[in-house]
Design a protein around this motif. Structure first.
Motif, PDB file in Angstrom:
ATOM      1  N   GLN A 104       5.406  21.676  -6.463  1.00 16.13           N
ATOM      2  CA  GLN A 104       6.371  22.368  -6.738  1.00 16.13           C
ATOM      3  C   GLN A 104       6.354  22.473  -8.281  1.00 16.13           C
ATOM      4  OE1 GLN A 104       9.823  20.511  -5.151  1.00 16.13           O
ATOM      5  NE2 GLN A 104       9.195  20.952  -3.185  1.00 16.13           N
ATOM      6  N   ILE A 105       5.893  21.432  -9.096  1.00 17.00           N
ATOM      7  CA  ILE A 105       5.925  21.764 -10.672  1.00 17.00           C
ATOM      8  C   ILE A 105       4.840  22.679 -10.927  1.00 17.00           C
ATOM      9  CG2 ILE A 105       5.325  20.333 -12.513  1.00 17.00           C
ATOM     10  CD1 ILE A 105       6.454  18.098 -11.365  1.00 17.00           C
ATOM     11  N   ILE A 106       3.629  22.503 -10.465  1.00 17.68           N
ATOM     12  CA  ILE A 106       2.677  23.649 -10.429  1.00 17.68           C
ATOM     13  C   ILE A 106       3.079  24.949 -10.289  1.00 17.68           C
ATOM     14  CG2 ILE A 106       0.331  24.427  -9.878  1.00 17.68           C
ATOM     15  CD1 ILE A 106      -0.260  21.284  -9.494  1.00 17.68           C
ATOM     16  N   VAL A 107       3.817  25.139  -9.161  1.00 12.31           N
ATOM     17  CA  VAL A 107       4.213  26.550  -8.854  1.00 12.31           C
ATOM     18  C   VAL A 107       5.253  27.075  -9.929  1.00 12.31           C
ATOM     19  CG1 VAL A 107       5.467  28.114  -7.254  1.00 12.31           C
ATOM     20  CG2 VAL A 107       3.416  26.370  -6.572  1.00 12.31           C
ATOM     21  N   ALA A 108       6.170  26.060 -10.199  1.00 10.57           N
ATOM     22  CA  ALA A 108       7.252  26.356 -11.038  1.00 10.57           C
ATOM     23  C   ALA A 108       6.827  26.852 -12.579  1.00 10.57           C
ATOM     24  CB  ALA A 108       8.274  25.269 -11.163  1.00 10.57           C
ATOM     25  N   GLU A 109       5.613  26.232 -13.068  1.00 11.04           N
ATOM     26  CA  GLU A 109       5.162  26.608 -14.239  1.00 11.04           C
ATOM     27  C   GLU A 109       4.330  27.833 -14.178  1.00 11.04           C
ATOM     28  OE1 GLU A 109       2.934  23.322 -15.679  1.00 11.04           O
ATOM     29  OE2 GLU A 109       4.915  21.959 -15.819  1.00 11.04           O
ATOM     30  N   GLY A 110       4.009  28.257 -13.029  1.00 13.65           N
ATOM     31  CA  GLY A 110       3.211  29.552 -12.733  1.00 13.65           C
ATOM     32  C   GLY A 110       1.850  29.333 -13.035  1.00 13.65           C
ATOM     33  N   LEU A 111       1.391  28.280 -12.596  1.00 17.11           N
ATOM     34  CA  LEU A 111      -0.098  27.873 -12.828  1.00 17.11           C
ATOM     35  C   LEU A 111      -0.783  28.349 -11.591  1.00 17.11           C
ATOM     36  CD1 LEU A 111      -0.305  24.244 -14.312  1.00 17.11           C
ATOM     37  CD2 LEU A 111      -0.449  26.412 -15.452  1.00 17.11           C
ATOM     38  N   PRO A 140       0.974  -1.191   0.018  1.00 20.41           N
ATOM     39  CA  PRO A 140       0.124  -0.101  -0.146  1.00 20.41           C
ATOM     40  C   PRO A 140       0.915   1.186  -0.207  1.00 20.41           C
ATOM     41  CG  PRO A 140      -0.759  -1.639   1.592  1.00 20.41           C
ATOM     42  CD  PRO A 140       0.516  -2.080   1.106  1.00 20.41           C
ATOM     43  N   VAL A 141       0.305   2.265  -0.639  1.00 25.62           N
ATOM     44  CA  VAL A 141       1.203   3.637  -0.842  1.00 25.62           C
ATOM     45  C   VAL A 141       0.757   4.405   0.558  1.00 25.62           C
ATOM     46  CG1 VAL A 141       1.414   5.866  -1.903  1.00 25.62           C
ATOM     47  CG2 VAL A 141       0.973   3.627  -3.163  1.00 25.62           C
ATOM     48  N   GLY A 142       1.881   4.685   1.339  1.00 23.41           N
ATOM     49  CA  GLY A 142       1.712   5.242   2.601  1.00 23.41           C
ATOM     50  C   GLY A 142       1.285   6.657   2.419  1.00 23.41           C
ATOM     51  N   ILE A 143       0.896   7.230   3.485  1.00 25.16           N
ATOM     52  CA  ILE A 143       0.478   8.785   3.843  1.00 25.16           C
ATOM     53  C   ILE A 143       1.935   9.794   3.397  1.00 25.16           C
ATOM     54  CG2 ILE A 143      -0.375  10.435   5.059  1.00 25.16           C
ATOM     55  CD1 ILE A 143      -2.501   8.670   4.226  1.00 25.16           C
ATOM     56  N   GLY A 144       2.824   9.284   3.954  1.00 32.78           N
ATOM     57  CA  GLY A 144       4.124  10.007   3.792  1.00 32.78           C
ATOM     58  C   GLY A 144       4.436  10.047   2.347  1.00 32.78           C
ATOM     59  N   GLU A 145       4.419   8.869   1.716  1.00 29.72           N
ATOM     60  CA  GLU A 145       4.751   8.955   0.169  1.00 29.72           C
ATOM     61  C   GLU A 145       3.750   9.617  -0.351  1.00 29.72           C
ATOM     62  OE1 GLU A 145       5.816   5.575  -3.157  1.00 29.72           O
ATOM     63  OE2 GLU A 145       5.327   4.785  -1.217  1.00 29.72           O
ATOM     64  N   LEU A 146       2.586   9.616  -0.181  1.00 31.00           N
ATOM     65  CA  LEU A 146       1.502  10.529  -0.842  1.00 31.00           C
ATOM     66  C   LEU A 146       1.838  11.854  -0.880  1.00 31.00           C
ATOM     67  CD1 LEU A 146      -1.917   8.505  -0.250  1.00 31.00           C
ATOM     68  CD2 LEU A 146      -0.704   8.986  -2.658  1.00 31.00           C
ATOM     69  N   LEU A 147       1.975  12.225   0.311  1.00 32.67           N
ATOM     70  CA  LEU A 147       2.257  13.628   0.622  1.00 32.67           C
ATOM     71  C   LEU A 147       3.620  14.068   0.080  1.00 32.67           C
ATOM     72  CD1 LEU A 147       1.482  13.967   4.502  1.00 32.67           C
ATOM     73  CD2 LEU A 147       0.353  14.818   2.610  1.00 32.67           C
ATOM     74  N   ALA A 148       4.535  13.384  -0.304  1.00 36.31           N
ATOM     75  CA  ALA A 148       5.933  13.600  -0.808  1.00 36.31           C
ATOM     76  C   ALA A 148       5.508  13.759  -2.521  1.00 36.31           C
ATOM     77  CB  ALA A 148       6.822  12.528  -0.718  1.00 36.31           C
ATOM     78  N   ARG A 149       4.706  12.926  -2.810  1.00 39.91           N
ATOM     79  CA  ARG A 149       4.460  12.947  -4.204  1.00 39.91           C
ATOM     80  C   ARG A 149       3.659  14.336  -4.694  1.00 39.91           C
ATOM     81  NH1 ARG A 149       2.320   6.929  -6.270  1.00 39.91           N
ATOM     82  NH2 ARG A 149       4.431   5.759  -5.520  1.00 39.91           N
ATOM     83  N   LEU A 150       2.613  14.711  -3.622  1.00 40.91           N
ATOM     84  CA  LEU A 150       1.983  15.612  -3.800  1.00 40.91           C
ATOM     85  C   LEU A 150       2.685  17.092  -3.438  1.00 40.91           C
ATOM     86  CD1 LEU A 150      -1.380  14.920  -1.624  1.00 40.91           C
ATOM     87  CD2 LEU A 150      -1.093  15.019  -4.134  1.00 40.91           C
ATOM     88  N   GLU A 151       3.666  17.049  -2.937  1.00 39.51           N
ATOM     89  CA  GLU A 151       4.588  18.211  -2.752  1.00 39.51           C
ATOM     90  C   GLU A 151       5.370  18.274  -3.917  1.00 39.51           C
ATOM     91  OE1 GLU A 151       6.359  21.430  -1.231  1.00 39.51           O
ATOM     92  OE2 GLU A 151       4.561  20.512  -0.564  1.00 39.51           O
ATOM     93  N   ARG A 152       5.972  17.318  -4.696  1.00 38.75           N
ATOM     94  CA  ARG A 152       6.481  17.447  -5.722  1.00 38.75           C
ATOM     95  C   ARG A 152       5.752  17.950  -7.062  1.00 38.75           C
ATOM     96  NH1 ARG A 152       8.878  12.266  -4.067  1.00 38.75           N
ATOM     97  NH2 ARG A 152       7.157  11.413  -5.249  1.00 38.75           N
ATOM     98  N   LEU A 153       4.504  17.431  -7.032  1.00 42.60           N
ATOM     99  CA  LEU A 153       3.471  18.087  -8.082  1.00 42.60           C
ATOM    100  C   LEU A 153       3.191  19.453  -7.580  1.00 42.60           C
ATOM    101  CD1 LEU A 153       1.749  17.631 -10.401  1.00 42.60           C
ATOM    102  CD2 LEU A 153      -0.039  16.660  -8.785  1.00 42.60           C
TER     103      LEU A 153
END
Length: 408
Positions: free
Chosen positions: A120-127, A105-118
């Motif tokens: 950062q991508i959204i912020v970097a693209e200016g969305l 199962p994908v843990g909450i910590g891993e989910l949060l890390a993936r969401l944080e990476r996404l």
């Protein structure tokens, strides 16, 4: 294999399927991520569908019961998992499936890390930039609402919005707000409302839930679809503490569906009160302006020049008369002084004039040329001279010039 087959010498289907099975068997094992759906079991085997978290793609997976039961926590329908799978091709049925060798199962910590990476991508693209966010219309004609079927979020938005502005209109799109089909259905409803020219603002609403329940609203494809909308989008997901990635790109974030209703339409009572206040303020401004102008007009009318115009003319006439008399006096005095000065000058001229000397018995001796004889030595015998008296002239001839001794 193609060279060994032809229309005249075709291969049996069993041979073809066996070759496919051999080729698939060479792929080995691979770790795959997805969301579990259609979970069921028969005997010692667990059957499930592993659905891609972004694309509308899924695959059948068979899992031995001992593999399924050793996963902690035990996977349930809708759970995000990472599975070690081996591709298998069933020759007898000509079907393809994966066999699960391990489930994590994908843990909450891993989910949060993936969401944080996404994030950062959204912020970097200016969305998530503030300059990309559009202002909501003051009073939208039609509001598009994306929510769960017969959900509390739908009731909160509709009831609170109509309580604030009874004439407001809604176009409701009921979709799945959690589970494997949520992203696809929300995205489809979003595109449908965005293409509708009557819709002025779109609200995506859902009640509270766990992090896993709200994952569809942090899906990258949905986030990019919201950022590409031409219609302003309001995010009303969960409660105040919930922050799905949809909140970043939405034109307005509401803490709850109820808060969204308060932000998308004005309160009719408040607007009426504001209109009354503005009307009273306008009346006070106009009345105050009229009072000031009336006071100014009364002050102007009370001035002597307007209260009694003839009196001002008379005053000016008196001034003119006074100036005229003053000018006359000044001119008369100047003429008198000039006359006295002239008399004095005339008296001096008379006193200094040769005629006055002649009146006293003197005479002026002149040559015929008119030159005055100043000395006796200038006169010769027999020379004719002219004697000028006060009353005329007398011509004389010198008989014998004579000279007196000085002082005799």
């Amino acid at each position: 294999m193609a060279a060994k087959s032809s229309p005249e010498q075709p291969l049996p289907i069993r041979s073809v399927l066996q070759m496919v099975a051999q080729w698939i068997g060479k792929l080995g094992t691979v770790w795959a991520e997805g969301q579990i759906t259609e979970l069921s079991s028969r005997g010692g085997t667990v059957f499930l569908t592993l659905r891609d978290p972004v694309a509308n793609v899924s695959a059948r997976v068979t899992c031995p019961r001992n593999v399924y039961e050793t996963a902690v926590p035990r996977p349930v329908d809708g759970a995000r998992v990472v599975v070690l799978v081996k591709p298998d091709f069933w020759v007898n049925r000509g079907s393809f499936a994966f066999t699960a060798l391990e489930i994590r199962p994908v843990g909450i910590g891993e989910l949060l890390a993936r969401l944080e990476r996404l994030r950062q991508i959204i912020v970097a693209e200016g969305l998530a930039n503030a300059d990309r966010k559009r202002r909501l219309p003051f009073l939208p004609g039609t509001i598009g609402l994306i929510c769960g079927r017969d959900s509390a979020a739908e009731r909160d938005v509709l009831e609170n919005a109509r309580r604030r502005w009874p004439a407001v209109r809604f176009k409701v799109e009921a979709v799945a707000v959690q589970g494997p089909y949520a992203v696809a259905e929300v995205t489809e409803a979003l595109h449908k409302l965005d293409a509708d020219r009557e819709v002025d603002v779109i609200v995506i609403a859902r009640g509270g839930g766990s992090l896993e329940d709200l994952l569809p609203f942090s899906d990258e494809s949905l986030v990019r679809a919201v950022s590409a909308c031409r219609t302003p989008v309001v995010s009303a997901i969960g409660h105040e503490q919930d922050n799905p990635l949809l909140d970043l790109v939405a034109d307005l974030r509401a803490s709850t569906p109820t808060d969204a209703a308060k932000k998308i339409v004005p309160d009719v009572g408040e607007q009426m009160a504001l209109i009354r206040q503005l009307r009273d303020r306008g009346r006070r401004v106009v009345v105050g302006g009229l009072d000031r102008e009336a006071t100014w007009l009364a002050a102007v009318r009370s001035r002597p020049s307007l209260a009694d115009p003839v009196r001002e003319i008379e005053r000016r006439a008196e001034q003119v008369d006074g100036l005229r008399d003053r000018a006359r006096r000044c001119l008369g005095s100047s003429l008198d002084r000039a006359e006295d000065s002239l008399e004095h000058l005339r008296a001096r001229l008379v006193a200094l004039s040769p005629a006055a000397t002649l009146d006293r018995g003197y005479a002026i001796v002149q040559f015929p040329s008119g030159e005055v004889v100043r000395q006796a030595a200038d006169v010769s015998g027999g020379e004719e001279l002219s004697l000028r008296f006060s009353d005329g002239r007398v011509g004389v001839t010198v008989s014998k010039p004579g000279f007196d001794e000085p002082g005799s």
